[in-house]
Design an enzyme around this catalytic site. Structure first.
Site: not given
Length: 330
Positions: A11, A32, A135, A190, A254
Site C-alpha cells: 500500500w 531495509r 476506500g 471491514k 489480506r
C-alpha cells in the site's frame, strides 16, 4: 508537492506511485537498504508489488529524517498496532506545517483510539493537519492503474482538497469528506468482516451467506459509527460499503485470505505463516469488540470473529451461533 511515504509495503508503494504519477516528488522510507536501493535504482519494489514500475519522481532511503525533510505531505503506511511506538521516534523530524496522511486501518489495542487520534496524541500534530485516506484501495490493482476511487477525509476542508489534487490521476479518483471518524471506522471494521467472509468461503457456504455477512457487517459498522457520532451516510459510500465489498470479495484482500486459512481449520500461527502478511482485522477485532461494548453496541459478527481468532472457536460453530441468535427487526 514534496511528499514522503513512510512504509514500503504494497500500500505504501502504491500510494507513492500515485503521488509520483500525479506530479509530486516523493521519497519513501524503507526499513531495509536493499528495498530502498531497488526503488532508487530500478524504480520498482518486486517484493511488495511485482512487475510495477515507479515514476522517476519516486526515490527511497532508510533514513527517516532524510525522507521527511522539507515534506509538505507525509503519508504513513505501517501496521496500525505499531504506529504509536514508531511515532515516538519519528515525530521530531516532521516539518511543523506538513500534512500527515494516515493510510492505516485499525483501532489501537488498549486505548481504543483511531489512527488519526494516535497521530494527534503521539506526534503532537493538530487534528486539522491529519488526513485519512480510505476506500476500496487494493494496492495491486491501483499499482496496475486500474480505475479506483477513494475518500480523502479531514476536518479542514481546504487541506482535504489539497490532498485530493495531489492524488488525482487518470486511474485514481479521490473524493473529499469531513467525516474522519466514519471513514476510519469503516476501514477498521471491514477488515474484521472480511475475516468472517473468508471463513465462510473456506467452509463452503454460499452466496446467500456471504451476502448476509456483508450487509449485516455493514449494519454493525453503521451502528457503532452512529453511536460514536459519525455521519451514517459515510457507511453507504466508498469508505463504508465500497471498502467492505472489495475487502470481502477480492482474493487480493489480506483479511479475506487470512480468514480462509482459519476457515480451513488452521491455527492463528499457521495462518500467519501461510500468508506472511499483516491481517489488521486479527488484532482489531479485539479493540473493536471492546469499543462496541463500551458504547453498548451489539456487533455479533465481530464477537464471533474474535472467538475464532483468539479463543480457538470453530468457524462452523461461530456461524451457527450467529444464525441462532435472538431474532430482532431489521
Amino acid at each position: 508537492m514534496r511528499a514522503a511515504v513512510i512504509g514500503s509495503g504494497a500500500w505504501g508503494t502504491a500510494f507513492a506511485k500515485v503521488l509520483g504519477d500525479a506530479g509530486s516528488e516523493v521519497t519513501m522510507r524503507a526499513r531495509r537498504e536493499s528495498v530502498a536501493a531497488e526503488i532508487r535504482d530500478q524504480h520498482g519494489n518486486e517484493g511488495s508489488l511485482p512487475g510495477i514500475r515507479l515514476s522517476k519522481r519516486v526515490t527511497a532511503t532508510t533514513d527517516l529524517a532524510e525522507a521527511v525533510a522539507g515534506a509538505e505531505l507525509i503519508a504513513i503506511a505501517v501496521p496500525s498496532q505499531t504506529l504509536r511506538g514508531n511515532l515516538a521516534d519519528w515525530a521530531e523530524f516532521f516539518p511543523k506545517d506538513a500534512t500527515v496522511v494516515s493510510l492505516m486501518k485499525g483501532i489501537e489495542l488498549g486505548t481504543l483510539k483511531r489512527m488519526s487520534e494516535v497521530i494527534v496524541e503521539t506526534a503532537g500534530v493538530a487534528a486539522d493537519r491529519v488526513v485519512v485516506v480510505s476506500g476500496p484501495n487494493l494496492a495491486p490493482e491501483i499499482a496496475a492503474e486500474q480505475p479506483t476511487a477513494t475518500v480523502v477525509a479531514c476536518t479542514d476542508e481546504d487541506r482535504a482538497r489539497q490532498v485530493q489534487h495531489a492524488l488525482a490521476t487518470p486511474y485514481f479518483r479521490p473524493y473529499t469528506s469531513d467525516d474522519v471518524l466514519g471513514c476510519e471506522l469503516g476501514g477498521a471494521v471491514k477488515n474484521v468482516i472480511a475475516l468472517a467472509y473468508g471463513m465462510a468461503s473456506a467452509i463452503g457456504l454460499g452466496d446467500n451467506t456471504k451476502a448476509s455477512l456483508i450487509t449485516r457487517g455493514l449494519a454493525e459498522t453503521s451502528r457503532l459509527g452512529v453511536a460514536l457520532g459519525a455521519d451514517p451516510l459515510t457507511f453507504a459510500g466508498l469508505a463504508g460499503l465500497g471498502d467492505l465489498v472489495a475487502s470481502c470479495s477480492s482474493r487480493l484482500s489480506r483479511n479475506r485470505t487470512f480468514g480462509e486459512h482459519l476457515g480451513r481449520g488452521e491455527s492463528l500461527e499457521q495462518a500467519q505463516a501461510a500468508t506472511r502478511q499483516t491481517a489488521e482485522g486479527v488484532k482489531s477485532c479485539l479493540s473493536i469488540r471492546d469499543l462496541a461494548r463500551a458504547h453498548g453496541v451489539e456487533m455479533p459478527i465481530v464477537e464471533q470473529v474474535e472467538k475464532v481468532c483468539h479463543e480457538g472457536a470453530d468457524p462452523r460453530v461461530a456461524v451457527k451461533l450467529l444464525m441462532t441468535r435472538e431474532m430482532k427487526p431489521e
